[in-house]
Design a protein around this motif. Structure first.
Motif, PDB file in Angstrom:
ATOM      1  N   ALA A  10     -14.633  43.232  29.265  1.00 26.70           N
ATOM      2  CA  ALA A  10     -14.805  44.671  29.492  1.00 26.70           C
ATOM      3  C   ALA A  10     -13.733  45.191  30.429  1.00 26.70           C
ATOM      4  CB  ALA A  10     -16.192  44.963  30.049  1.00 26.70           C
ATOM      5  N   LYS A  11     -13.422  44.440  31.487  1.00 31.94           N
ATOM      6  CA  LYS A  11     -12.385  44.856  32.428  1.00 31.94           C
ATOM      7  C   LYS A  11     -11.029  44.919  31.747  1.00 31.94           C
ATOM      8  CE  LYS A  11     -14.366  43.391  36.798  1.00 31.94           C
ATOM      9  NZ  LYS A  11     -14.236  42.471  37.935  1.00 31.94           N
ATOM     10  N   SER A  12     -10.721  43.943  30.907  1.00 31.32           N
ATOM     11  CA  SER A  12      -9.410  43.931  30.262  1.00 31.32           C
ATOM     12  C   SER A  12      -9.311  44.984  29.166  1.00 31.32           C
ATOM     13  CB  SER A  12      -9.093  42.543  29.707  1.00 31.32           C
ATOM     14  OG  SER A  12      -9.985  42.222  28.658  1.00 31.32           O
ATOM     15  N   ALA A  13     -10.454  45.429  28.614  1.00 29.29           N
ATOM     16  CA  ALA A  13     -10.443  46.441  27.556  1.00 29.29           C
ATOM     17  C   ALA A  13     -10.267  47.847  28.129  1.00 29.29           C
ATOM     18  CB  ALA A  13     -11.733  46.369  26.748  1.00 29.29           C
ATOM     19  N   TYR A  14     -10.595  48.006  29.400  1.00 24.16           N
ATOM     20  CA  TYR A  14     -10.496  49.330  30.026  1.00 24.16           C
ATOM     21  C   TYR A  14      -9.060  49.591  30.451  1.00 24.16           C
ATOM     22  CZ  TYR A  14     -11.541  53.294  33.036  1.00 24.16           C
ATOM     23  OH  TYR A  14     -11.580  54.547  33.599  1.00 24.16           O
ATOM     24  N   LYS A  15      -8.485  50.654  29.923  1.00 19.06           N
ATOM     25  CA  LYS A  15      -7.136  51.058  30.320  1.00 19.06           C
ATOM     26  C   LYS A  15      -7.226  52.472  30.855  1.00 19.06           C
ATOM     27  CE  LYS A  15      -4.649  48.135  27.140  1.00 19.06           C
ATOM     28  NZ  LYS A  15      -3.705  48.059  26.035  1.00 19.06           N
ATOM     29  N   LEU A  16      -6.872  52.623  32.111  1.00 21.26           N
ATOM     30  CA  LEU A  16      -6.970  53.920  32.766  1.00 21.26           C
ATOM     31  C   LEU A  16      -6.261  55.005  31.971  1.00 21.26           C
ATOM     32  CD1 LEU A  16      -7.815  55.639  35.190  1.00 21.26           C
ATOM     33  CD2 LEU A  16      -5.673  54.961  36.286  1.00 21.26           C
ATOM     34  N   GLU A  17      -5.053  54.730  31.535  1.00 19.07           N
ATOM     35  CA  GLU A  17      -4.266  55.757  30.848  1.00 19.07           C
ATOM     36  C   GLU A  17      -4.841  56.174  29.496  1.00 19.07           C
ATOM     37  OE1 GLU A  17      -2.510  51.699  30.176  1.00 19.07           O
ATOM     38  OE2 GLU A  17      -3.061  52.842  31.950  1.00 19.07           O
ATOM     39  N   ASP A  18      -5.831  55.438  28.997  1.00 21.45           N
ATOM     40  CA  ASP A  18      -6.480  55.800  27.737  1.00 21.45           C
ATOM     41  C   ASP A  18      -7.792  56.557  27.943  1.00 21.45           C
ATOM     42  OD1 ASP A  18      -4.446  54.572  26.323  1.00 21.45           O
ATOM     43  OD2 ASP A  18      -5.541  52.684  26.071  1.00 21.45           O
ATOM     44  N   GLN A  19      -8.122  56.876  29.182  1.00 19.36           N
ATOM     45  CA  GLN A  19      -9.391  57.535  29.480  1.00 19.36           C
ATOM     46  C   GLN A  19      -9.222  59.061  29.488  1.00 19.36           C
ATOM     47  OE1 GLN A  19     -12.001  55.413  29.463  1.00 19.36           O
ATOM     48  NE2 GLN A  19     -10.317  53.976  29.089  1.00 19.36           N
ATOM     49  N   ILE A  20     -10.215  59.750  28.959  1.00 21.56           N
ATOM     50  CA  ILE A  20     -10.148  61.211  28.831  1.00 21.56           C
ATOM     51  C   ILE A  20      -9.978  61.883  30.191  1.00 21.56           C
ATOM     52  CG2 ILE A  20     -12.675  61.487  28.802  1.00 21.56           C
ATOM     53  CD1 ILE A  20     -10.199  63.646  26.807  1.00 21.56           C
ATOM     54  N   GLY A  21     -10.701  61.441  31.193  1.00 22.38           N
ATOM     55  CA  GLY A  21     -10.600  62.055  32.521  1.00 22.38           C
ATOM     56  C   GLY A  21      -9.203  61.927  33.105  1.00 22.38           C
ATOM     57  N   PHE A  22      -8.602  60.785  32.917  1.00 21.15           N
ATOM     58  CA  PHE A  22      -7.245  60.551  33.421  1.00 21.15           C
ATOM     59  C   PHE A  22      -6.257  61.491  32.725  1.00 21.15           C
ATOM     60  CE2 PHE A  22      -3.162  58.246  33.336  1.00 21.15           C
ATOM     61  CZ  PHE A  22      -2.975  58.045  34.697  1.00 21.15           C
ATOM     62  N   ARG A  23      -6.363  61.561  31.406  1.00 26.72           N
ATOM     63  CA  ARG A  23      -5.450  62.425  30.643  1.00 26.72           C
ATOM     64  C   ARG A  23      -5.674  63.905  30.972  1.00 26.72           C
ATOM     65  NH1 ARG A  23      -3.026  59.898  25.719  1.00 26.72           N
ATOM     66  NH2 ARG A  23      -2.763  57.756  26.441  1.00 26.72           N
ATOM     67  N   LEU A  24      -6.930  64.307  31.116  1.00 27.03           N
ATOM     68  CA  LEU A  24      -7.212  65.698  31.475  1.00 27.03           C
ATOM     69  C   LEU A  24      -6.635  66.029  32.844  1.00 27.03           C
ATOM     70  CD1 LEU A  24     -10.895  66.116  30.235  1.00 27.03           C
ATOM     71  CD2 LEU A  24      -8.869  67.285  29.320  1.00 27.03           C
ATOM     72  N   ARG A  25      -6.770  65.105  33.795  1.00 23.83           N
ATOM     73  CA  ARG A  25      -6.236  65.340  35.139  1.00 23.83           C
ATOM     74  C   ARG A  25      -4.722  65.497  35.111  1.00 23.83           C
ATOM     75  NH1 ARG A  25      -4.012  62.477  39.021  1.00 23.83           N
ATOM     76  NH2 ARG A  25      -4.410  60.461  38.046  1.00 23.83           N
ATOM     77  N   LEU A  26      -4.030  64.638  34.355  1.00 22.46           N
ATOM     78  CA  LEU A  26      -2.572  64.757  34.268  1.00 22.46           C
ATOM     79  C   LEU A  26      -2.154  66.075  33.613  1.00 22.46           C
ATOM     80  CD1 LEU A  26      -1.463  61.135  33.262  1.00 22.46           C
ATOM     81  CD2 LEU A  26      -1.428  62.204  35.524  1.00 22.46           C
ATOM     82  N   ALA A  27      -2.847  66.444  32.544  1.00 22.08           N
ATOM     83  CA  ALA A  27      -2.534  67.708  31.870  1.00 22.08           C
ATOM     84  C   ALA A  27      -2.800  68.885  32.811  1.00 22.08           C
ATOM     85  CB  ALA A  27      -3.360  67.846  30.591  1.00 22.08           C
ATOM     86  N   ASN A  28      -3.891  68.827  33.549  1.00 21.19           N
ATOM     87  CA  ASN A  28      -4.223  69.895  34.491  1.00 21.19           C
ATOM     88  C   ASN A  28      -3.180  69.979  35.605  1.00 21.19           C
ATOM     89  OD1 ASN A  28      -6.019  72.002  35.413  1.00 21.19           O
ATOM     90  ND2 ASN A  28      -6.604  70.603  37.042  1.00 21.19           N
ATOM     91  N   GLN A  29      -2.730  68.841  36.112  1.00 21.54           N
ATOM     92  CA  GLN A  29      -1.693  68.848  37.153  1.00 21.54           C
ATOM     93  C   GLN A  29      -0.428  69.532  36.645  1.00 21.54           C
ATOM     94  OE1 GLN A  29      -1.604  64.600  38.052  1.00 21.54           O
ATOM     95  NE2 GLN A  29      -2.164  65.078  40.172  1.00 21.54           N
ATOM     96  N   LYS A  30      -0.032  69.198  35.417  1.00 23.22           N
ATOM     97  CA  LYS A  30       1.161  69.812  34.835  1.00 23.22           C
ATOM     98  C   LYS A  30       0.967  71.321  34.705  1.00 23.22           C
ATOM     99  CE  LYS A  30       3.875  69.993  30.605  1.00 23.22           C
ATOM    100  NZ  LYS A  30       4.043  69.520  29.239  1.00 23.22           N
TER     101      LYS A  30
END
Length: 141
Positions: A6-26
């Protein structure tokens, strides 16, 4: 799946919250560059009043997705800038009606033009169809 898998399957950059935060910052960076005199929440109030005209403070808050306390604070700051005015409702004296001042009307008009540029720059790497689809998907969240 065990905990290690489960830990190895989780990729931060593939998570919706992470992507939304980056888009919002831009988007916020572009917003700040084009509209340094107003915050996104202040702009939302100004744009809504520009589109809808005078609204009760309560309804205004609901139409821009803000709670009552946040709406009051934003309206107070916009009033101190001379962009909005408030008066008791003619039909319900417990209610405040919020509207743009002439100065606020002009500022909102200019800010809306800037906001269109910000939206275009935010989505410049998307086709018009992709932008439309993104907005529709975000609306579902």
């Amino acid at each position: 799946m065990n905990q290690s898998e489960a830990k190895s399957a989780y990729k931060l950059e593939d998570q919706i919250g992470f992507r939304l935060r980056l888009a919002n910052q831009k988007h916020l960076e572009l917003f700040g560059a084009h509209m340094p005199d107003v915050t996104p929440t202040q702009f939302a109030i100004l744009a809504r009043l520009s589109q809808d005209g005078s609204l009760s403070q309560n309804l205004l808050g609901r139409r821009v997705g803000m709670d009552a306390a946040t709406t009051k604070g934003v309206v107070d700051r916009l009033r101190s800038k001379g962009w909005v005015q408030s008066e008791p409702s003619k039909t319900d004296l417990r209610r405040l009606e919020i509207s743009l001042t002439p100065q606020g009307t002009q500022f909102a008009k200019d800010a809306i033009a800037s906001a269109q540029i910000v939206s275009e720059q935010t989505t410049k790497n998307l086709s018009p169809r992709e932008t439309e689809r993104l907005l529709a998907l975000l609306g579902k969240l």
